[in-house]
Every structure is written in C-alpha cells, then in structure tokens.
Scaffold this active site. Structure first.
Site, mmCIF file in Angstrom:
data_model
loop_
_atom_site.group_PDB
_atom_site.id
_atom_site.type_symbol
_atom_site.label_atom_id
_atom_site.label_comp_id
_atom_site.label_asym_id
_atom_site.label_seq_id
_atom_site.Cartn_x
_atom_site.Cartn_y
_atom_site.Cartn_z
ATOM 1 N N ASP A 144 -6.971 -0.639 2.091
ATOM 2 C CA ASP A 144 -5.640 -0.042 2.298
ATOM 3 C C ASP A 144 -5.752 1.336 2.957
ATOM 4 O O ASP A 144 -4.994 1.672 3.870
ATOM 5 C CB ASP A 144 -4.917 0.123 0.959
ATOM 6 N N SER A 183 0.790 -1.231 0.000
ATOM 7 C CA SER A 183 0.000 0.000 0.000
ATOM 8 C C SER A 183 0.817 1.273 0.000
ATOM 9 O O SER A 183 0.517 2.223 0.744
ATOM 10 C CB SER A 183 -0.971 0.026 1.192
HETATM 11 C C1 GLA Z 1 -5.396 -4.191 -3.014
HETATM 12 C C2 GLA Z 1 -6.568 -3.225 -2.997
HETATM 13 C C3 GLA Z 1 -7.474 -3.471 -1.795
HETATM 14 C C4 GLA Z 1 -7.848 -4.940 -1.661
HETATM 15 C C5 GLA Z 1 -6.621 -5.834 -1.811
HETATM 16 C C6 GLA Z 1 -6.976 -7.294 -1.856
HETATM 17 O O1 GLA Z 1 -4.566 -3.950 -1.942
HETATM 18 O O2 GLA Z 1 -6.100 -1.898 -2.963
HETATM 19 O O3 GLA Z 1 -8.610 -2.656 -1.886
HETATM 20 O O4 GLA Z 1 -8.847 -5.292 -2.568
HETATM 21 O O5 GLA Z 1 -5.882 -5.524 -2.971
HETATM 22 O O6 GLA Z 1 -7.476 -7.712 -0.632
#
Ligand code: GLA
Length: 410
Positions: free
Chosen positions: A199, A146
């Site tokens: 995230d 993230s």
């Molecule tokens: C990414 C996305 C989240 C989520 C994950 C999987 O991190 O940004 O919103 O969907 O994948 O859990």
C-alpha cells in the site's frame, strides 16, 4: 426506514474524488480554524487499488497496484519545539503531545499512523522536530483502499520537504522507497498492523497512467502502461461497506502461517517456491490449512506474472479469468473474502464483468470488476440488487483510473 428499503429506487451511490483545489481548501481551512495560522503548505497521498497479487507482499512476491485519484490531504506546519498537534476531519479525537514520547506501544488509533511516520523517519536519521497537521480525505475509509497508507504518505512527503533532509532526495524513487519503508515501520511498529508494504509503495511510488509492478523480494518496481480506456474497458470498484480491519489478528495470523510454512520448507519466503514444484512443496507440509495458504500465495504470484504478460502484449481484455481465479483462491484457500465480497464479485460477473475479485486485505472492504466502458451503472445496479436480495447493507461505487503518487498539493 430500514436499510433494505432505502435502496429500492435510489441510483447507486458514487464515491467521487475531490479535486486538488478542493482538498487544499478543506485542509487549509481546517488548519487555520484549529491553529489560528496558515500552514506551510498542503501535501497529499493517494489511496490504491490492487489490480492483482493479493497477500503476496509479505511473502516476497509480486503485486500490481494503481494509485487512486482519491487522496488524503495534509495541511502541515513545521515546529521546532518537538511538539505535535494533529486533527482530522474524520476523527473526533485530536492528538497533542511530544514527539519524543512516541515509541512502540505508546499511542493507539488514527494518530499512531501519523506519529509512527515521524517516529520512523526520526529513527532513520531524518530531521523531524515537531509539527501541526490538519487532515482531510476522500479516500473511502476502512474500505480496503489504503486510507492508512494515504494518511501516512501525506505526512511523509510533508515532513520530507525539510531543508536539512538527508539523502536520498524524496524527489527520486530511492527517496520514495525510503519514505515508504518508514511508513511500513510506522504501521508495523507503532500502529500495530503487520502489513506488508504494498500500500505504501503504491501511494508513494506509482506513476499516473501506469500500474506499479512491485517485486517485494527486493523492493524493485516497474511502471506498466495501464490504459484500460484504450481497450474499451474500465475498472469498477465496489466498496461493500462490510467492516474491514487489519489490526484484529486475522491478517497477522495469515502472515504467521506463511512464515512458518516457509521455515518448514527451508526457504526465506514463499516466493522461492517454483510454481511447477508446488505439489512437492505441499506434500512436505503436514497441515491442510498451511497447504491451502501456500497454494494461494504461490499460484497468486504466478497469476501476477500471467497478468503482466497479457498487459504487456496488449491483451488486457484477456485478464478476466486470472482475476476470477485470484478471487476464488482468496475465498477458498486463503479464506479472506466473506459474504459481501463474494456476493459483489458473483453479481458483477453475472452482470457481464470480464473478471472480478476482491482487492486489498479482504475480510470486508472492496472488490473490483473489469467491465466494458459505459457499463458501470448497469453493473453497479446489478450488484446493488444482489446485496438487497441477500439482505446486506448498501454498497458504494467508484471507477478507478491510474492516478499519480503522493506530492505537494499547493
Ligand atoms: C493489506 C496490506 C498489504 C497487503 C494486502 C493484501 O492491504 O496492507 O500489505 O498485504 O492487504 O494483498
């Protein structure tokens, strides 16, 4: 020297978090050099690791992330003339322009995440009048941890420290949820990634020492004590360094399949499918791929419940099989793992991890392994060896602890 020889003898590479003071110094120095004046202040937001509950958020499901001690720092100065100037130590292209010109489709690349936040907060009626920003970050980039949400969150909390900010206060969880919602709009509508919001919630709403139980049906949260050390355990993160991107269509495709399946089944989201009635629901879908995707989502939401029950009962040493089942489901039913993630997880399990799984969106990025305290070096070396034997590039490692949410750094 070819990549495969490079790691014959070297110790596993660690991705250390910067101290707060270090982050502040780096961001303020970059700001002063670029703009010839001091920032109003420095704000930060963390990356995250999702412990379990993957690809559940956009299905109204449950997820259980922790914030990382790895943070993005934004040195920030407000302007009143509607102009925005952005630089980042990670990016060669700065951005300069008028906030009023930012709209869906008008910007691309890294700056769209920052500009998108300002745009979304403006749309929500908040006072956003232009700003200069210098970004510095130690959140591993493109690693499924993230870095995008950390970038968005650091700017969101900086913007929110405005004297005329409209309630709810960014000091309250309600205010944090509003900031997170703006960050999601930024990502969905300006950056063009159809991500689900876990995230941003993790980066803005987590609590130090706790995992965040996020219920994506109504956005409610619960802070669950997450003290692995007390159980003699730690969480090793393996950055496979396999490229990970959420704007390339695969993520959006998974989401579209789930939404279409929910419509066929006559429910608002897949969250509404009772796990005990899963077989009946699957029988009503006429496509094998849709069936597999739905099976993942419904069983994954149930695994989060199982994990939370064990955690709350002081039985965190027993969560390994749930982590393993999560990975296997993401590999076989959701098909978002890939060679590097599978090799990392298999090697960690063979080296003694209690459980291991990919974390985040997948398609590359990072895996996590629940290991005994003190075994990080041994498990990292085993993963590194497995990568070498499989002819893969060199992974990197960090040990994750549950850190605090976004805030002011100085
Ligand atoms: C990414 C996305 C989240 C989520 C994950 C999987 O991190 O940004 O919103 O969907 O994948 O859990």
């Amino acid at each position: 020297m070819p990549k495969t020889d490079q790691h014959l003898s070297a110790a596993p590479e660690r991705l250390d978090a910067w101290s707060n003071a270090d982050g502040v110094a780096r961001a303020s120095t970059a700001f002063a050099e670029a703009y010839g004046q001091q920032p109003d202040g420095v704000w930060f937001a963390p990356g995250r690791v999702n412990v379990i509950g993957e690809h559940t958020d956009y299905n109204g499901g449950l997820a259980l992330p922790i914030a990382l001690p790895h943070r993005t720092f934004a040195a920030f100065r407000r302007r009143d003339d509607g102009r925005v100037r952005l630089i980042s130590g990670r990016e060669s292209t700065p951005w300069e322009g008028l906030l009023a010109d930012v709209a869906p489709g008008s910007v691309t690349g890294w700056s769209s995440y920052v500009l998108g936040v300002a745009w979304a907060l403006g749309q929500a009626g908040q006072p956003v009048t232009g700003f200069d920003v210098a970004i510095e970050s130690c959140v591993p980039y493109g690693a499924g941890l993230s870095s995008s949400a950390a970038l968005e969150g650091s700017v969101a909390v900086a913007l929110a420290e405005h004297p005329d900010w409209v309630a709810p206060s960014p000091g309250s969880d309600e205010g944090r949820a509003a900031l997170a919602a703006a960050c999601v709009r930024a990502e969905n509508e300006i950056a063009g990634a159809s991500t689900g919001g876990m995230d941003q919630a993790a980066s803005l709403r987590c609590r130090e020492g706790h995992a965040l139980l996020l219920d994506c049906r109504d956005g409610s949260i619960d802070h669950l004590p997450f003290d692995l050390a007390a159980a003699g355990l730690e969480l090793l993160v393996i950055d496979t360094r396999a490229p990970h991107a959420l704007v390339d269509g695969q993520y959006a495709q998974r989401r579209a399949t789930c939404e279409a399946a929910a419509a066929t089944l006559g429910v608002a989201t897949l969250r509404e499918i009772d796990p005990s009635l899963l077989d009946e629901a699957l029988a009503r879908l006429d496509d094998d791929v849709a069936r597999a995707r739905v099976r993942h989502v419904v069983t994954e939401i149930d695994r989060v419940r199982g994990f939370v029950d064990l955690l709350s009962a002081g039985k965190v040493r027993e969560v390994g099989p749930l982590m393993n089942a999560s990975h296997d489901s993401l590999r076989d039913d959701y098909e978002v793992t890939g060679t590097e993630l599978d090799v990392a997880v298999d090697a960690a399990r063979s080296a003694g991890a209690l459980g291991a799984r990919m974390t985040g969106g997948g398609f590359g990025g990072s895996a996590i392994a629940l290991i005994e305290v003190g075994e990080a070096d041994q498990v990292s070396s085993a993963v590194e060896r497995a990568f070498r034997e499989a002819g893969l590039g060199r992974p990197a490692f960090l040990v994750a602890t549950a850190a605090g949410p976004a805030g002011r750094a100085d």
